[in-house]
Write an enzyme that holds these catalytic residues in place. Structure first.
Site, PDB file in Angstrom:
ATOM      1  N   THR A  32      -3.112 -24.397  13.256  1.00 55.50           N
ATOM      2  CA  THR A  32      -1.958 -25.294  13.247  1.00 55.50           C
ATOM      3  C   THR A  32      -2.019 -26.303  14.388  1.00 55.50           C
ATOM      4  O   THR A  32      -1.814 -27.504  14.181  1.00 55.50           O
ATOM      5  CB  THR A  32      -0.659 -24.474  13.366  1.00 55.50           C
ATOM      6  OG1 THR A  32      -0.585 -23.564  12.263  1.00 55.50           O
ATOM      7  CG2 THR A  32       0.557 -25.368  13.348  1.00 55.50           C
TER       8      THR A  32
ATOM      9  N   ALA B 203      -5.385 -28.713  14.150  1.00 61.11           N
ATOM     10  CA  ALA B 203      -5.189 -29.766  13.154  1.00 61.11           C
ATOM     11  C   ALA B 203      -4.136 -30.762  13.630  1.00 61.11           C
ATOM     12  O   ALA B 203      -4.254 -31.974  13.391  1.00 61.11           O
ATOM     13  CB  ALA B 203      -4.771 -29.142  11.823  1.00 61.11           C
TER      14      ALA B 203
ATOM     15  N   VAL C 288       2.183 -23.491  28.283  1.00 61.90           N
ATOM     16  CA  VAL C 288       3.538 -23.051  28.623  1.00 61.90           C
ATOM     17  C   VAL C 288       4.565 -24.010  28.033  1.00 61.90           C
ATOM     18  O   VAL C 288       4.510 -25.206  28.292  1.00 61.90           O
ATOM     19  CB  VAL C 288       3.740 -22.966  30.149  1.00 61.90           C
ATOM     20  CG1 VAL C 288       5.155 -22.514  30.482  1.00 61.90           C
ATOM     21  CG2 VAL C 288       2.727 -22.021  30.779  1.00 61.90           C
TER      22      VAL C 288
ATOM     23  N   GLY D 172       7.882 -17.848   9.242  1.00 62.22           N
ATOM     24  CA  GLY D 172       6.715 -18.229  10.024  1.00 62.22           C
ATOM     25  C   GLY D 172       6.964 -18.352  11.510  1.00 62.22           C
ATOM     26  O   GLY D 172       6.083 -18.758  12.262  1.00 62.22           O
TER      27      GLY D 172
ATOM     28  N   LYS E 285       3.218 -16.771  30.351  1.00 60.41           N
ATOM     29  CA  LYS E 285       3.682 -18.095  30.771  1.00 60.41           C
ATOM     30  C   LYS E 285       4.309 -18.046  32.163  1.00 60.41           C
ATOM     31  O   LYS E 285       4.095 -18.944  32.990  1.00 60.41           O
ATOM     32  CB  LYS E 285       4.673 -18.630  29.739  1.00 60.41           C
ATOM     33  CG  LYS E 285       4.051 -18.838  28.366  1.00 60.41           C
ATOM     34  CD  LYS E 285       5.093 -19.088  27.292  1.00 60.41           C
ATOM     35  CE  LYS E 285       4.448 -19.239  25.925  1.00 60.41           C
ATOM     36  NZ  LYS E 285       5.432 -19.373  24.825  1.00 60.41           N
TER      37      LYS E 285
ATOM     38  N   GLY F 269       4.773 -24.863  18.000  1.00 60.00           N
ATOM     39  CA  GLY F 269       4.581 -25.653  16.790  1.00 60.00           C
ATOM     40  C   GLY F 269       3.498 -26.692  16.969  1.00 60.00           C
ATOM     41  O   GLY F 269       3.107 -27.032  18.096  1.00 60.00           O
TER      42      GLY F 269
END
Length: 429
Positions: free
Chosen positions: A14, A17, A133, A188, A206, A303
């Site tokens: 993800t 790309a 992070v 998801g 993190k 994301g």
């Protein structure tokens, strides 16, 4: 510096790309800000036939990602494979050993092997990891550069969107943990194996990175106290609401005369605080420094878009020739600060018990707390149901973690206590 910056990407999931897409769609504005074109010239991933929704025309496919480390046509390696060992670490080590800069989103690798990787950097830009992070939130750049003149007192925040989404849904829809986890997986937001998220490990990775940069020391993942949200129930959420709090999974790094404390755990924060208002998949970071005071940065923490944004920001810095030490200062300037153990923590606590509704139970519980020097601020018990199991919630005044832990052992052994006590720390975030 006048020619293009040629990029090799290992990992086309993800985020990978998303990086290719961003560099293609925003090529003109990126070139203007970078001072030269930034172009992907080679990629490597496990499945060459998979449709990733992005054009790979004109981009060379490399079967072995390690080839990117020594490929003369590749100026910078972007590692998006993931994991603290295996192919990801092998590639990063090979690229650094070859004197090639690396950009990565791999928080586990930086948190667990940051010191080893720093030892491989032989001058030059080394390794950049803004995307490791808080996704698109530029917190590393803020700490390392924007707040470079400040003495940082603390860094805390919500660093995991999956957990924040789940806790938000539990509050808004009165859902139980198992149900909201299944929903997050279906959407998801949570992996098939959600352990890294819900057990606090992702947040701990993190936090270890941020603490190193904030306090000028080597990354020390092993020093982080880690608890997740598996034991948070709808009952806990409801009582927190009634008491004027929200429950959040927090990462907290704080400096004191005793050293540096780093801890990850669920916490109750006042409903009017900045972190209480951060809902859904969003992340937020609160930095307290001198002389800047308190600043809050928030936004989407994961994301394709936000993470790709952070990766490309690092590529723009490399294209411009901007060089910053990995942890904000030269390795020989890093300090050896002591790590404060969790047992030394001091604060207020929320204790939720499931007890038989019978005479003397509350007296037994409060006697244990009294014997450990713990004073009560508030106690809630709703209704009467003699002989049945009912919840009791106790808010303590500030006390020692070690005393609270010892008291819990004795409270759990009381005959009327039917479940292991649930403990949630209270933070005035």
């Amino acid at each position: 510096m006048n020619g293009e910056l040629s990029v090799g990407i290992a990992g086309l999931g993800t985020v990978g790309a998303g990086v290719v897409r961003l560099l293609q769609e925003n090529a003109a504005i990126i070139a203007a800000r970078a001072g030269r074109p930034v172009r992907v010239v080679a990629v490597s991933a496990r499945d060459r036939t998979r449709d990733r929704g992005v054009s790979l025309e004109g981009i060379r496919w490399v079967e072995d990602p390690l080839v990117l480390a020594t490929d003369p046509a590749v100026d910078v390696v972007v590692e998006l494979i993931g994991g603290a060992s295996g192919a990801a670490r092998d590639l990063v080590e090979a690229a650094l050993a070859a004197g090639k800069p690396v950009v990565t989103a791999n928080k586990a690798l930086i948190a667990q092997a940051g010191g080893d990787l720093a030892g491989l950097i032989r001058g030059g830009p080394g390794i950049r990891f803004e995307a490791a992070v808080a996704g698109g939130i530029p917190v590393i750049k803020a700490l390392r550069e924007g707040l470079g003149a400040n003495r940082i007192a603390s860094v805390s925040g919500i660093f995991n969107g999956t957990c924040n989404y789940m806790l938000t849904r539990m509050r808004d829809e009165k859902m139980e943990f198992a149900d909201v986890l299944a929903e997050a997986q279906a959407l998801g937001y949570a992996e098939a194996d959600p352990s890294a998220d819900i057990d606090g490990v992702d947040t701990a990775h993190k936090l270890a990175i941020l603490a190193a940069i904030a306090f000028g020391r080597q990354v020390d993942f092993g020093a982080v106290h880690v608890e997740g949200i598996r034991r948070i129930s709808a009952v806990d959420i409801a009582f927190a609401d009634e008491l004027g709090y929200r429950i959040k999974l927090l990462g907290i790094a704080r400096a004191s005369e005793a050293g540096i404390e780093t801890r990850v755990h669920p916490a109750m924060v006042p409903e009017n605080s900045a972190l209480a208002k951060v809902d859904g998949v969003n992340n937020a970071v609160v930095i307290s420094g001198e002389p800047v005071g308190d600043i809050v940065i928030q936004g989407r923490g994961a994301g394709a878009g936000p993470t790709a944004s952070a990766v490309v920001a690092d590529l723009i810095d490399l294209a411009r020739g901007r060089q910053t030490p990995m942890l904000g200062m030269a390795p020989d300037a890093l300090r050896s600060e002591a790590s404060v153990p969790m047992a030394a923590h001091r604060g207020a606590y929320c204790l939720r018990l499931m007890v038989l509704d019978q005479p003397g139970v509350i007296a037994d519980v409060t006697a244990v707390l009294r014997d450990h020097g713990i004073s009560l601020e508030t106690m809630l018990q709703r209704g009467r149901s003699p002989g049945d199991v009912v919840p009791v919630v106790i808010i303590t005044h500030e006390t020692d973690e070690a005393a609270m832990a010892a008291a819990l052992v004795q409270i759990a052994a009381l005959p009327a206590v039917q479940e292991p006590p649930a403990l949630i720390r209270i933070e005035q975030a």
